[in-house]
Structure formats: structure tokens, C-alpha cells
Design a protein around this motif. Structure first.
Motif, PDB file in Angstrom:
ATOM      1  N   THR A 142      29.627   7.123  53.727  1.00  0.00           N
ATOM      2  CA  THR A 142      28.382   7.868  53.821  1.00  0.00           C
ATOM      3  C   THR A 142      28.373   8.915  52.726  1.00  0.00           C
ATOM      4  OG1 THR A 142      28.302   7.552  56.223  1.00  0.00           O
ATOM      5  CG2 THR A 142      26.917   9.298  55.298  1.00  0.00           C
ATOM      6  N   LEU A 143      27.286   8.961  51.980  1.00  0.00           N
ATOM      7  CA  LEU A 143      27.084   9.953  50.927  1.00  0.00           C
ATOM      8  C   LEU A 143      25.866  10.781  51.301  1.00  0.00           C
ATOM      9  CD1 LEU A 143      27.424   7.438  47.987  1.00  0.00           C
ATOM     10  CD2 LEU A 143      29.096   9.195  48.544  1.00  0.00           C
ATOM     11  N   ALA A 144      25.939  12.079  51.132  1.00  0.00           N
ATOM     12  CA  ALA A 144      24.809  12.967  51.422  1.00  0.00           C
ATOM     13  C   ALA A 144      24.581  13.862  50.213  1.00  0.00           C
ATOM     14  CB  ALA A 144      25.097  13.809  52.656  1.00  0.00           C
ATOM     15  N   CYS A 145      23.320  13.985  49.810  1.00  0.00           N
ATOM     16  CA  CYS A 145      22.995  14.808  48.644  1.00  0.00           C
ATOM     17  C   CYS A 145      21.612  15.420  48.815  1.00  0.00           C
ATOM     18  CB  CYS A 145      23.045  13.988  47.365  1.00  0.00           C
ATOM     19  SG  CYS A 145      21.785  12.702  47.242  1.00  0.00           S
ATOM     20  N   HIS A 146      21.328  16.416  47.991  1.00  0.00           N
ATOM     21  CA  HIS A 146      19.986  16.982  47.961  1.00  0.00           C
ATOM     22  C   HIS A 146      19.038  15.890  47.480  1.00  0.00           C
ATOM     23  CE1 HIS A 146      16.540  19.424  46.687  1.00  0.00           C
ATOM     24  NE2 HIS A 146      16.945  20.245  47.641  1.00  0.00           N
ATOM     25  N   ARG A 147      17.832  15.888  47.996  1.00  0.00           N
ATOM     26  CA  ARG A 147      16.885  14.832  47.656  1.00  0.00           C
ATOM     27  C   ARG A 147      16.604  14.764  46.157  1.00  0.00           C
ATOM     28  NH1 ARG A 147      12.529  14.229  51.934  1.00  0.00           N
ATOM     29  NH2 ARG A 147      14.370  14.118  53.223  1.00  0.00           N
ATOM     30  N   SER A 148      16.769  15.856  45.439  1.00  0.00           N
ATOM     31  CA  SER A 148      16.548  15.852  43.989  1.00  0.00           C
ATOM     32  C   SER A 148      17.565  14.976  43.260  1.00  0.00           C
ATOM     33  CB  SER A 148      16.600  17.280  43.439  1.00  0.00           C
ATOM     34  OG  SER A 148      17.896  17.837  43.608  1.00  0.00           O
ATOM     35  N   MET A 149      18.682  14.663  43.902  1.00  0.00           N
ATOM     36  CA  MET A 149      19.716  13.829  43.295  1.00  0.00           C
ATOM     37  C   MET A 149      19.609  12.362  43.723  1.00  0.00           C
ATOM     38  SD  MET A 149      22.894  16.441  43.883  1.00  0.00           S
ATOM     39  CE  MET A 149      24.059  15.415  43.021  1.00  0.00           C
ATOM     40  N   GLU A 150      18.644  12.063  44.576  1.00  0.00           N
ATOM     41  CA  GLU A 150      18.532  10.739  45.192  1.00  0.00           C
ATOM     42  C   GLU A 150      18.485   9.605  44.170  1.00  0.00           C
ATOM     43  OE1 GLU A 150      14.754   8.844  47.260  1.00  0.00           O
ATOM     44  OE2 GLU A 150      15.711  10.319  48.571  1.00  0.00           O
ATOM     45  N   GLU A 151      17.611   9.685  43.184  1.00  0.00           N
ATOM     46  CA  GLU A 151      17.453   8.579  42.234  1.00  0.00           C
ATOM     47  C   GLU A 151      18.704   8.361  41.397  1.00  0.00           C
ATOM     48  OE1 GLU A 151      15.078   6.287  42.198  1.00  0.00           O
ATOM     49  OE2 GLU A 151      14.228   7.333  43.922  1.00  0.00           O
ATOM     50  N   ARG A 152      19.383   9.445  41.015  1.00  0.00           N
ATOM     51  CA  ARG A 152      20.626   9.289  40.248  1.00  0.00           C
ATOM     52  C   ARG A 152      21.685   8.588  41.090  1.00  0.00           C
ATOM     53  NH1 ARG A 152      20.393  14.916  38.864  1.00  0.00           N
ATOM     54  NH2 ARG A 152      22.507  15.170  39.638  1.00  0.00           N
ATOM     55  N   LEU A 153      21.754   8.948  42.368  1.00  0.00           N
ATOM     56  CA  LEU A 153      22.749   8.313  43.229  1.00  0.00           C
ATOM     57  C   LEU A 153      22.411   6.843  43.458  1.00  0.00           C
ATOM     58  CD1 LEU A 153      25.359   8.701  44.690  1.00  0.00           C
ATOM     59  CD2 LEU A 153      24.111   9.641  46.624  1.00  0.00           C
ATOM     60  N   VAL A 154      21.145   6.528  43.657  1.00  0.00           N
ATOM     61  CA  VAL A 154      20.734   5.121  43.775  1.00  0.00           C
ATOM     62  C   VAL A 154      21.153   4.356  42.524  1.00  0.00           C
ATOM     63  CG1 VAL A 154      18.743   3.561  43.830  1.00  0.00           C
ATOM     64  CG2 VAL A 154      18.851   5.490  45.410  1.00  0.00           C
ATOM     65  N   GLY A 155      20.959   4.970  41.364  1.00  0.00           N
ATOM     66  CA  GLY A 155      21.362   4.326  40.112  1.00  0.00           C
ATOM     67  C   GLY A 155      22.833   3.982  40.098  1.00  0.00           C
ATOM     68  N   HIS A 156      23.683   4.901  40.524  1.00  0.00           N
ATOM     69  CA  HIS A 156      25.129   4.629  40.567  1.00  0.00           C
ATOM     70  C   HIS A 156      25.439   3.475  41.522  1.00  0.00           C
ATOM     71  CE1 HIS A 156      26.716   7.853  38.072  1.00  0.00           C
ATOM     72  NE2 HIS A 156      25.855   8.685  38.647  1.00  0.00           N
ATOM     73  N   LEU A 157      24.789   3.470  42.680  1.00  0.00           N
ATOM     74  CA  LEU A 157      25.060   2.409  43.656  1.00  0.00           C
ATOM     75  C   LEU A 157      24.643   1.048  43.114  1.00  0.00           C
ATOM     76  CD1 LEU A 157      23.921   4.220  46.936  1.00  0.00           C
ATOM     77  CD2 LEU A 157      26.234   4.015  46.013  1.00  0.00           C
ATOM     78  N   LEU A 158      23.486   0.983  42.455  1.00  0.00           N
ATOM     79  CA  LEU A 158      22.996  -0.288  41.918  1.00  0.00           C
ATOM     80  C   LEU A 158      23.785  -0.746  40.694  1.00  0.00           C
ATOM     81  CD1 LEU A 158      19.142   0.253  42.291  1.00  0.00           C
ATOM     82  CD2 LEU A 158      20.653  -1.127  43.750  1.00  0.00           C
ATOM     83  N   GLU A 159      24.355   0.185  39.954  1.00  0.00           N
ATOM     84  CA  GLU A 159      25.127  -0.159  38.762  1.00  0.00           C
ATOM     85  C   GLU A 159      26.507  -0.721  39.086  1.00  0.00           C
ATOM     86  OE1 GLU A 159      25.338   3.395  36.405  1.00  0.00           O
ATOM     87  OE2 GLU A 159      23.189   3.352  35.962  1.00  0.00           O
ATOM     88  N   HIS A 160      26.918  -0.636  40.339  1.00  0.00           N
ATOM     89  CA  HIS A 160      28.279  -1.058  40.696  1.00  0.00           C
ATOM     90  C   HIS A 160      28.297  -2.055  41.849  1.00  0.00           C
ATOM     91  CE1 HIS A 160      30.205   1.564  37.846  1.00  0.00           C
ATOM     92  NE2 HIS A 160      29.316   2.493  38.182  1.00  0.00           N
ATOM     93  N   PRO A 161      27.754  -3.261  41.617  1.00  0.00           N
ATOM     94  CA  PRO A 161      27.771  -4.272  42.680  1.00  0.00           C
ATOM     95  C   PRO A 161      29.183  -4.763  43.009  1.00  0.00           C
ATOM     96  CG  PRO A 161      26.993  -5.226  40.620  1.00  0.00           C
ATOM     97  CD  PRO A 161      27.109  -3.740  40.400  1.00  0.00           C
ATOM     98  N   GLU A 162      30.141  -4.472  42.141  1.00  0.00           N
ATOM     99  CA  GLU A 162      31.525  -4.848  42.454  1.00  0.00           C
ATOM    100  C   GLU A 162      32.085  -3.999  43.597  1.00  0.00           C
ATOM    101  OE1 GLU A 162      31.944  -1.675  39.210  1.00  0.00           O
ATOM    102  OE2 GLU A 162      30.487  -3.161  39.825  1.00  0.00           O
ATOM    103  N   TRP A 163      31.501  -2.825  43.829  1.00  0.00           N
ATOM    104  CA  TRP A 163      31.924  -1.965  44.939  1.00  0.00           C
ATOM    105  C   TRP A 163      30.900  -1.975  46.076  1.00  0.00           C
ATOM    106  CZ3 TRP A 163      32.503   2.421  40.886  1.00  0.00           C
ATOM    107  CH2 TRP A 163      33.698   2.262  40.189  1.00  0.00           C
ATOM    108  N   VAL A 164      29.616  -1.902  45.710  1.00  0.00           N
ATOM    109  CA  VAL A 164      28.542  -1.737  46.687  1.00  0.00           C
ATOM    110  C   VAL A 164      27.748  -3.034  46.787  1.00  0.00           C
ATOM    111  CG1 VAL A 164      26.524  -0.381  47.330  1.00  0.00           C
ATOM    112  CG2 VAL A 164      28.379   0.703  46.037  1.00  0.00           C
TER     113      VAL A 164
END
Length: 103
Positions: free
Chosen positions: A9-31
Motif C-alpha cells: 500500500t502506497l499513500a501520497c498527497h493527491r498532487s503526487m498521484e499522477e507521478r506515482l501512477v507513472g512509476h507503477l505503469l513503468e514497472h510491469p515487472e514488479w506491478v
């Protein structure tokens, strides 16, 4: 040895949401997939950016959850610590007893 499933579980301020989504989508080997929830919250380390959040004493947050093996969760956390080092971003890892699809 059998891989241990966990829920990251990751929690962040909503202003960081899109950057975090980007990291998750960039790493299908983990996520392999994730869910996202809108939330509100606060912590002692958080800086409330808007006047409304300061008055309310909490901020708009986003939480992300992904079931994965523990090794991948730890690799993703290490990556995020390096790329998005921020004391306002929190994570926790919990064991998953069972996981599957209702097929």
C-alpha cells in the motif's frame, strides 16, 4: 522456496498521484495491477499545502494497493525512495493469505 505474496500500500498527497501512477505503469515487472482510492489523511510530517487543508487539518490523499511477491514490493519501494524521496509518501506491506480471481 515459495514466493510470499503481500499487499503493498502506497499513500501520497493527491498532487503526487499522477507521478506515482507513472512509476507503477513503468514497472510491469514488479506491478501486475493495482487499485487506487481517493482518501483524506494527515501525519506529523505532512505539510498541508492549501488553506482549506490547513483549516481542516488533513489533506486529500491517494492510496494505491497492489498484490505482488515480497521481493518485487521491496524493489519497488527502493526505486520509489530513490526517485520520489518524500517524507509525505508512506508505504506499508502486509501479508496476503490468498489471492485469486473469481473465474
Amino acid at each position: 522456496m515459495k514466493e510470499m505474496n503481500c499487499c503493498l500500500t502506497l499513500a501520497c498527497h493527491r498532487s503526487m498521484e499522477e507521478r506515482l501512477v507513472g512509476h507503477l505503469l513503468e514497472h510491469p515487472e514488479w506491478v501486475r495491477g493495482f487499485v487506487m482510492h481517493k482518501a483524506e489523511g494527515g501525519s506529523q510530517k505532512e505539510k498541508l499545502p492549501s488553506m482549506i487543508e490547513q483549516v481542516r487539518g488533513r489533506s486529500e490523499r491517494s492510496t494505491f494497493q497492489s498484490v505482488m511477491n515480497l521481493e518485487d514490493a521491496l524493489a519497488l519501494v527502493a526505486h520509489l525512495k530513490q526517485e520520489e524521496s518524500n517524507p509525505e509518501m508512506a508505504y506499508w506491506i502486509t501479508p496476503v493469505i490468498a489471492f485469486g480471481r473469481l473465474e
